[in-house]
Design a protein around this motif. Structure first.
Motif, PDB file in Angstrom:
ATOM      1  N   ASP A   1       0.063  -8.177  -8.508  1.00  0.00           N
ATOM      2  CA  ASP A   1       0.801  -8.625  -7.337  1.00  0.00           C
ATOM      3  C   ASP A   1       2.288  -8.563  -7.636  1.00  0.00           C
ATOM      4  OD1 ASP A   1       1.628  -9.720  -4.961  1.00  0.00           O
ATOM      5  OD2 ASP A   1       1.103 -11.764  -5.492  1.00  0.00           O
ATOM      6  N   PRO A   2       3.004  -7.667  -7.056  1.00  0.00           N
ATOM      7  CA  PRO A   2       2.574  -6.641  -6.108  1.00  0.00           C
ATOM      8  C   PRO A   2       2.084  -5.392  -6.833  1.00  0.00           C
ATOM      9  CG  PRO A   2       4.942  -6.531  -6.362  1.00  0.00           C
ATOM     10  CD  PRO A   2       4.456  -7.664  -7.233  1.00  0.00           C
ATOM     11  N   ILE A   3       1.391  -4.549  -6.094  1.00  0.00           N
ATOM     12  CA  ILE A   3       1.033  -3.230  -6.595  1.00  0.00           C
ATOM     13  C   ILE A   3       2.026  -2.281  -5.944  1.00  0.00           C
ATOM     14  CG2 ILE A   3      -0.708  -1.413  -6.672  1.00  0.00           C
ATOM     15  CD1 ILE A   3      -2.843  -3.649  -6.586  1.00  0.00           C
ATOM     16  N   ARG A   4       2.928  -1.755  -6.757  1.00  0.00           N
ATOM     17  CA  ARG A   4       4.040  -0.940  -6.247  1.00  0.00           C
ATOM     18  C   ARG A   4       3.637   0.524  -6.119  1.00  0.00           C
ATOM     19  NH1 ARG A   4       7.232  -4.790  -9.160  1.00  0.00           N
ATOM     20  NH2 ARG A   4       8.261  -6.009  -7.551  1.00  0.00           N
ATOM     21  N   LEU A   5       4.269   1.177  -5.159  1.00  0.00           N
ATOM     22  CA  LEU A   5       4.040   2.596  -4.932  1.00  0.00           C
ATOM     23  C   LEU A   5       5.372   3.327  -4.867  1.00  0.00           C
ATOM     24  CD1 LEU A   5       1.861   1.015  -2.787  1.00  0.00           C
ATOM     25  CD2 LEU A   5       1.085   3.354  -2.767  1.00  0.00           C
ATOM     26  N   ARG A   6       5.438   4.451  -5.523  1.00  0.00           N
ATOM     27  CA  ARG A   6       6.579   5.342  -5.387  1.00  0.00           C
ATOM     28  C   ARG A   6       6.303   6.242  -4.179  1.00  0.00           C
ATOM     29  NH1 ARG A   6       6.165   8.532 -10.759  1.00  0.00           N
ATOM     30  NH2 ARG A   6       4.170   8.812  -9.762  1.00  0.00           N
ATOM     31  N   PRO A   7       7.313   6.910  -3.634  1.00  0.00           N
ATOM     32  CA  PRO A   7       7.055   7.804  -2.495  1.00  0.00           C
ATOM     33  C   PRO A   7       5.967   8.835  -2.795  1.00  0.00           C
ATOM     34  CG  PRO A   7       9.407   7.483  -2.764  1.00  0.00           C
ATOM     35  CD  PRO A   7       8.734   6.816  -3.949  1.00  0.00           C
TER      36      PRO A   7
ATOM     37  N   VAL B   1      11.380   0.719  -2.411  1.00  0.00           N
ATOM     38  CA  VAL B   1      10.081   0.706  -3.078  1.00  0.00           C
ATOM     39  C   VAL B   1       9.052   0.141  -2.106  1.00  0.00           C
ATOM     40  CG1 VAL B   1       8.761  -0.282  -5.007  1.00  0.00           C
ATOM     41  CG2 VAL B   1      11.127   0.438  -5.350  1.00  0.00           C
ATOM     42  N   LEU B   2       7.854   0.679  -2.172  1.00  0.00           N
ATOM     43  CA  LEU B   2       6.759   0.212  -1.321  1.00  0.00           C
ATOM     44  C   LEU B   2       5.752  -0.581  -2.144  1.00  0.00           C
ATOM     45  CD1 LEU B   2       6.108   3.570   0.556  1.00  0.00           C
ATOM     46  CD2 LEU B   2       7.271   1.555   1.469  1.00  0.00           C
ATOM     47  N   ASP B   3       5.039  -1.479  -1.474  1.00  0.00           N
ATOM     48  CA  ASP B   3       3.939  -2.218  -2.071  1.00  0.00           C
ATOM     49  C   ASP B   3       2.696  -1.999  -1.216  1.00  0.00           C
ATOM     50  OD1 ASP B   3       5.702  -3.353  -3.922  1.00  0.00           O
ATOM     51  OD2 ASP B   3       5.942  -5.192  -2.761  1.00  0.00           O
ATOM     52  N   PHE B   4       1.530  -2.118  -1.831  1.00  0.00           N
ATOM     53  CA  PHE B   4       0.312  -2.145  -1.042  1.00  0.00           C
ATOM     54  C   PHE B   4       0.323  -3.405  -0.191  1.00  0.00           C
ATOM     55  CE2 PHE B   4      -2.405   0.620  -3.982  1.00  0.00           C
ATOM     56  CZ  PHE B   4      -2.542   1.626  -3.040  1.00  0.00           C
ATOM     57  N   LYS B   5      -0.186  -3.310   1.033  1.00  0.00           N
ATOM     58  CA  LYS B   5      -0.273  -4.472   1.921  1.00  0.00           C
ATOM     59  C   LYS B   5      -1.317  -5.457   1.432  1.00  0.00           C
ATOM     60  CE  LYS B   5       0.882  -2.782   6.516  1.00  0.00           C
ATOM     61  NZ  LYS B   5       0.340  -2.441   7.833  1.00  0.00           N
ATOM     62  N   HIS B   6      -2.473  -4.963   1.144  1.00  0.00           N
ATOM     63  CA  HIS B   6      -3.621  -5.822   0.849  1.00  0.00           C
ATOM     64  C   HIS B   6      -3.842  -5.900  -0.650  1.00  0.00           C
ATOM     65  CE1 HIS B   6      -4.434  -5.599   5.096  1.00  0.00           C
ATOM     66  NE2 HIS B   6      -4.334  -4.284   5.009  1.00  0.00           N
TER      67      HIS B   6
ATOM     68  N   TRP C   1       1.304   5.047  -9.638  1.00  0.00           N
ATOM     69  CA  TRP C   1       1.849   5.082 -10.996  1.00  0.00           C
ATOM     70  C   TRP C   1       1.741   3.713 -11.653  1.00  0.00           C
ATOM     71  CZ3 TRP C   1       2.862   8.197 -14.748  1.00  0.00           C
ATOM     72  CH2 TRP C   1       3.739   7.834 -15.765  1.00  0.00           C
ATOM     73  N   SER C   2       2.021   2.640 -10.916  1.00  0.00           N
ATOM     74  CA  SER C   2       1.962   1.302 -11.509  1.00  0.00           C
ATOM     75  C   SER C   2       0.563   1.000 -12.028  1.00  0.00           C
ATOM     76  CB  SER C   2       2.426   0.231 -10.519  1.00  0.00           C
ATOM     77  OG  SER C   2       1.610   0.217  -9.370  1.00  0.00           O
ATOM     78  N   CYS C   3      -0.450   1.527 -11.367  1.00  0.00           N
ATOM     79  CA  CYS C   3      -1.826   1.354 -11.846  1.00  0.00           C
ATOM     80  C   CYS C   3      -2.101   2.271 -13.040  1.00  0.00           C
ATOM     81  CB  CYS C   3      -2.818   1.655 -10.730  1.00  0.00           C
ATOM     82  SG  CYS C   3      -2.689   0.553  -9.310  1.00  0.00           S
TER      83      CYS C   3
ATOM     84  N   VAL D   1       9.567  -0.390 -18.600  1.00  0.00           N
ATOM     85  CA  VAL D   1      10.352   0.603 -17.890  1.00  0.00           C
ATOM     86  C   VAL D   1      10.646   1.724 -18.885  1.00  0.00           C
ATOM     87  CG1 VAL D   1      12.490   1.067 -16.652  1.00  0.00           C
ATOM     88  CG2 VAL D   1      11.344  -1.147 -16.393  1.00  0.00           C
ATOM     89  N   TYR D   2      10.097   2.902 -18.625  1.00  0.00           N
ATOM     90  CA  TYR D   2      10.277   4.021 -19.549  1.00  0.00           C
ATOM     91  C   TYR D   2      11.752   4.390 -19.651  1.00  0.00           C
ATOM     92  CZ  TYR D   2       5.377   4.857 -20.406  1.00  0.00           C
ATOM     93  OH  TYR D   2       4.083   4.727 -20.829  1.00  0.00           O
ATOM     94  N   GLY D   3      12.222   4.561 -20.876  1.00  0.00           N
ATOM     95  CA  GLY D   3      13.592   4.948 -21.125  1.00  0.00           C
ATOM     96  C   GLY D   3      14.534   3.789 -21.376  1.00  0.00           C
ATOM     97  N   SER D   4      14.079   2.564 -21.132  1.00  0.00           N
ATOM     98  CA  SER D   4      14.999   1.442 -21.339  1.00  0.00           C
ATOM     99  C   SER D   4      14.365   0.256 -22.045  1.00  0.00           C
ATOM    100  CB  SER D   4      15.586   0.988 -19.998  1.00  0.00           C
ATOM    101  OG  SER D   4      14.569   0.476 -19.171  1.00  0.00           O
ATOM    102  N   SER D   5      13.089   0.127 -21.991  1.00  0.00           N
ATOM    103  CA  SER D   5      12.443  -1.035 -22.586  1.00  0.00           C
ATOM    104  C   SER D   5      12.240  -0.819 -24.082  1.00  0.00           C
ATOM    105  CB  SER D   5      11.083  -1.268 -21.918  1.00  0.00           C
ATOM    106  OG  SER D   5      10.479  -2.422 -22.414  1.00  0.00           O
TER     107      SER D   5
END
Length: 194
Positions: free
Chosen positions: A62-68, A99-104, A126-128, A136-140
């Protein structure tokens, strides 16, 4: 080891080589993403990870994020127009513009309790795909393992043991820059295959 499983020692050798030099010394071009040792560790973890289908990621994310590109892949997978997929399944993330998230969520609408898995696994966001080895790739600079995921805990234990064994066996070994580059490239391909 069953067919399809990777030898932890081989993965540890790749990781050991990949983390011997910074990316800037191996990939001097500006168009190559620069990854940290933690990023390469995550990539190695993904090679060894075996999902135990516990459903934790699908029922607690929560949340499950989505890239375009995730939304586009979802629409293609469901064989519906992108605008319909966006309207039906996504909302804008209130904390991250663009950024988008899944609704449900809780559990994810695409989690099948009876089958113990994802109904859109081939098109999961991608988040899944990067769960449970977050960052975060490249910075963490550290690998965050979700302790509620038994597969991730097991993977880190396996990789840690293999790394310790390989480090003892290869003490004093110094690979060439070319070997290091090939190891980095091999691990980088893991991201494309997730």
């Amino acid at each position: 080891m069953t067919e399809g499983e990777k030898d932890p020692k081989e993965v540890a050798v790749l990781l050991l080589k990949a983390t011997m030099l910074p990316d800037g010394e191996v990939f001097p071009r500006f168009d190559q993403p620069k990854y940290t040792p933690a990023d390469y560790t995550r990539m190695a973890c993904h090679i060894l990870f075996r999902c135990q289908r516990c459903g934790t990621c699908c029922t607690t994310g929560d949340p499950i994020r989505l890239r375009p590109e995730d939304a586009a892949q979802l629409a293609k997978h469901l064989k519906i127009p992108l605008n319909r997929a966006l309207k039906k399944y996504t909302i804008p993330d209130p904390k991250k513009p663009g950024v988008l998230d899944f609704k449900h969520i809780l559990p994810c609408k695409f989690y099948d309790r009876l089958a113990g898995g994802c109904k859109i696994y081939a098109a999961r966001p991608w988040s899944c795909r990067i769960f449970p080895f977050l960052g975060v790739y490249g910075s963490s600079d550290q690998v965050v393992v979700n302790p509620s995921c038994p597969g991730s805990v097991e993977t880190m234990e396996i990789l840690t043991r293999a790394m310790e064994e390989v480090q003892r066996e290869q003490e004093g070994y110094s690979p060439s820059t070319e070997e290091i580059r090939r190891s980095k490239e091999h691990l980088r391909r893991v991201l494309d295959e997730l």
